[in-house]
Design an enzyme around this catalytic site. Sequence first.
Site, mmCIF file in Angstrom:
data_model
loop_
_atom_site.group_PDB
_atom_site.id
_atom_site.type_symbol
_atom_site.label_atom_id
_atom_site.label_comp_id
_atom_site.label_asym_id
_atom_site.label_seq_id
_atom_site.Cartn_x
_atom_site.Cartn_y
_atom_site.Cartn_z
ATOM 1 N N HIS A 252 0.993 -0.948 -0.209
ATOM 2 C CA HIS A 252 0.299 -0.150 0.061
ATOM 3 C C HIS A 252 1.103 1.214 -0.528
ATOM 4 C CE1 HIS A 252 1.724 -0.776 3.973
ATOM 5 N NE2 HIS A 252 1.675 0.797 4.247
ATOM 6 N N HIS B 152 5.160 6.698 -1.734
ATOM 7 C CA HIS B 152 5.886 5.492 -1.548
ATOM 8 C C HIS B 152 5.206 3.584 -1.150
ATOM 9 C CE1 HIS B 152 6.436 5.803 2.821
ATOM 10 N NE2 HIS B 152 6.673 4.537 2.313
HETATM 11 P P1 A2P Z 1 5.060 3.070 5.405
HETATM 12 O O1 A2P Z 1 3.955 3.701 4.906
HETATM 13 O O2 A2P Z 1 6.186 3.702 4.932
HETATM 14 O O3 A2P Z 1 5.038 1.804 5.052
HETATM 15 P P2 A2P Z 1 2.933 0.006 11.279
HETATM 16 O O4 A2P Z 1 2.542 -1.144 10.793
HETATM 17 O O5 A2P Z 1 4.471 0.496 11.804
HETATM 18 O O6 A2P Z 1 1.768 0.815 12.867
HETATM 19 O O7 A2P Z 1 3.258 1.261 9.854
HETATM 20 C C1 A2P Z 1 1.594 1.248 9.797
HETATM 21 C C2 A2P Z 1 1.996 1.493 8.650
HETATM 22 O O8 A2P Z 1 1.595 2.998 7.913
HETATM 23 C C3 A2P Z 1 2.985 1.637 7.522
HETATM 24 O O9 A2P Z 1 2.650 1.719 6.174
HETATM 25 C C4 A2P Z 1 4.055 2.788 7.591
HETATM 26 O O10 A2P Z 1 5.000 3.049 7.138
HETATM 27 C C5 A2P Z 1 3.101 3.785 7.922
HETATM 28 N N1 A2P Z 1 3.257 4.556 9.021
HETATM 29 C C6 A2P Z 1 3.839 4.197 10.471
HETATM 30 N N2 A2P Z 1 3.630 5.544 10.977
HETATM 31 C C7 A2P Z 1 3.949 6.175 10.468
HETATM 32 C C8 A2P Z 1 4.246 7.880 10.586
HETATM 33 N N3 A2P Z 1 4.527 7.862 11.528
HETATM 34 N N4 A2P Z 1 4.148 8.640 9.692
HETATM 35 C C9 A2P Z 1 3.679 8.317 8.533
HETATM 36 N N5 A2P Z 1 3.588 6.656 7.871
HETATM 37 C C10 A2P Z 1 3.291 5.824 8.926
#
Ligand code: A2P
Length: 222
Positions: free
Chosen positions: A69, A153
């Site tokens: 995603h 991304h």
């Molecule tokens: P990304 O979008 O780079 O893949 P988690 O499993 O750590 O809870 O994260 C769930 C999703 O949200 C993942 O796709 C992750 O990164 C994104 N994510 C986690 N923390 C943040 C943040 N502080 N800011 C933006 N995106 C985040």
Amino acid sequence: VPLEETSLPLFFGWFLLPGIQDKVRCTSMDFLKTLDTLEAFKKHLPDFTVEAEKEVDLEQYFQANGALHCTTKFCDYGKAEGAKEYADKPIVKELYGSAFELSLSALFVTPRTVGARVSLSEDQLTLWPADAEKEAVPLVPAAATLPAGSRAHITLGCAEGVEPQQTGFDLLEILALQQEGQEGELVEEMELGSLAYYGKGRWLLSLREPVSAQACFSSLYG
Ligand code: A2P
């Protein structure tokens, strides 16, 4: 009571449809398989990993994570700043559940993450939070001057102990170098596109043909 009134999701984003997920995973695997055999990669291996290894198997090095995603807004069930404001935006409500075509324009690899750059269209940018790049400034100062959508991304894998949100920071670092006029050291024309090296273990493959990925704008409660 509708779910949206009781709690906010972990995050909003575009979720790739199953068929295209497989295709993107395969493309990424092919890239990793080729990259770690290149002489240029071996030459820069000390920049990539601090361990005194002679070789690294990139397919083993990165752990795949969940459904592919592109996150728009990380809400952390309402705890993240601006989560409610984002969820309440009319455009978010209007486009929730709609289909989109994302354009994947590059793949990148760093010692921490492997990901795909998503080049957002004008329509897609309407769902992009205004502060997404600014949030990264404490870690990537130059992100302040990058255009909206630069951070978009898909995380394809993370090294052990690395959080997926790192992928966006790694992408912003590379784009900041490009903006400063660093082209990267052109390493090789690969079948998929041209591969450039940006120092400190950072590799960017600009895809000759961007991958068009069907995705649904939705959210994950996790
Ligand atoms: P990304 O979008 O780079 O893949 P988690 O499993 O750590 O809870 O994260 C769930 C999703 O949200 C993942 O796709 C992750 O990164 C994104 N994510 C986690 N923390 C943040 C943040 N502080 N800011 C933006 N995106 C985040």
